[in-house]
Design a protein around this motif. Structure first.
Motif, PDB file in Angstrom:
ATOM      1  N   ALA A  38      54.032  53.658  10.704  1.00  0.00           N
ATOM      2  CA  ALA A  38      52.698  53.237  11.123  1.00  0.00           C
ATOM      3  C   ALA A  38      52.771  52.015  12.034  1.00  0.00           C
ATOM      4  O   ALA A  38      51.902  51.833  12.889  1.00  0.00           O
ATOM      5  N   ASP A  39      53.794  51.189  11.872  1.00  0.00           N
ATOM      6  CA  ASP A  39      53.926  50.003  12.725  1.00  0.00           C
ATOM      7  C   ASP A  39      54.070  50.406  14.191  1.00  0.00           C
ATOM      8  O   ASP A  39      53.429  49.830  15.072  1.00  0.00           O
ATOM      9  N   GLU A  40      54.914  51.382  14.442  1.00  0.00           N
ATOM     10  CA  GLU A  40      55.138  51.820  15.821  1.00  0.00           C
ATOM     11  C   GLU A  40      53.893  52.494  16.391  1.00  0.00           C
ATOM     12  O   GLU A  40      53.553  52.309  17.560  1.00  0.00           O
ATOM     13  N   ALA A  42      50.800  51.811  15.535  1.00  0.00           N
ATOM     14  CA  ALA A  42      49.833  50.749  15.809  1.00  0.00           C
ATOM     15  C   ALA A  42      50.200  49.996  17.082  1.00  0.00           C
ATOM     16  O   ALA A  42      49.331  49.664  17.898  1.00  0.00           O
ATOM     17  N   GLU A  43      51.483  49.744  17.268  1.00  0.00           N
ATOM     18  CA  GLU A  43      51.938  49.045  18.478  1.00  0.00           C
ATOM     19  C   GLU A  43      51.597  49.853  19.735  1.00  0.00           C
ATOM     20  O   GLU A  43      51.125  49.293  20.736  1.00  0.00           O
ATOM     21  N   ASN A  44      51.808  51.161  19.683  1.00  0.00           N
ATOM     22  CA  ASN A  44      51.488  52.018  20.831  1.00  0.00           C
ATOM     23  C   ASN A  44      49.984  52.046  21.108  1.00  0.00           C
ATOM     24  O   ASN A  44      49.558  51.985  22.263  1.00  0.00           O
ATOM     25  N   LEU A  45      49.180  52.118  20.040  1.00  0.00           N
ATOM     26  CA  LEU A  45      47.734  52.144  20.211  1.00  0.00           C
ATOM     27  C   LEU A  45      47.210  50.825  20.781  1.00  0.00           C
ATOM     28  O   LEU A  45      46.361  50.817  21.669  1.00  0.00           O
ATOM     29  N   ILE A  46      47.752  49.708  20.299  1.00  0.00           N
ATOM     30  CA  ILE A  46      47.350  48.396  20.835  1.00  0.00           C
ATOM     31  C   ILE A  46      47.722  48.304  22.311  1.00  0.00           C
ATOM     32  O   ILE A  46      46.956  47.787  23.126  1.00  0.00           O
ATOM     33  N   GLY A  47      48.892  48.836  22.676  1.00  0.00           N
ATOM     34  CA  GLY A  47      49.310  48.828  24.077  1.00  0.00           C
ATOM     35  C   GLY A  47      48.384  49.638  24.963  1.00  0.00           C
ATOM     36  O   GLY A  47      48.163  49.297  26.131  1.00  0.00           O
ATOM     37  N   GLU A  48      47.825  50.723  24.426  1.00  0.00           N
ATOM     38  CA  GLU A  48      46.875  51.529  25.196  1.00  0.00           C
ATOM     39  C   GLU A  48      45.536  50.819  25.342  1.00  0.00           C
ATOM     40  O   GLU A  48      44.921  50.837  26.410  1.00  0.00           O
TER      41      GLU A  48
END
Length: 102
Positions: A38-40, A42-48
């Motif tokens: 889930a960390d990865e 979340a990181e991808n979603l925040i980057g988008e």
């Protein structure tokens, strides 16, 4: 081995353990997919959502591989489960001791 009053409870516990194992393994066998954390995600979603986002801090320890990260996560879960199991057993033992003494 003579049957005791605990025998049905032991059988029920064995069936429950078997059910948990089957329910845990079945999705891994039949469902093909990428099991990322889930960390990865979340990181991808925040980057988008916010491409210029800067993290507040950096990790204290950067593990060299995903396998070691998984090992640390599983170890943490096992230690936590051991502590919870110990506490449950401790309270159950105290309760049984009170029941026997009265």
């Amino acid at each position: 081995m003579t049957p005791t009053s605990d025998q049905p409870v032991k059988n029920r516990n064995l069936w429950m353990i078997l059910a948990v194992v089957i329910l845990s393994i079945t999705p891994l066998i039949f469902i093909r997919g990428d099991y990322e954390g889930a960390d990865e995600q979340a990181e991808n979603l925040i980057g988008e959502i916010q491409p210029n986002y800067q993290p507040w801090f950096e990790p204290i320890l950067e593990v060299p591989s995903g396998e070691i990260e998984s090992l640390l996560f599983v170890s943490q879960a096992a230690i936590g489960a051991g502590i919870v199991g110990y506490v449950i057993g401790l309270y159950k033992g105290r309760q049984q001791g009170k029941n026997r003494s009265s």
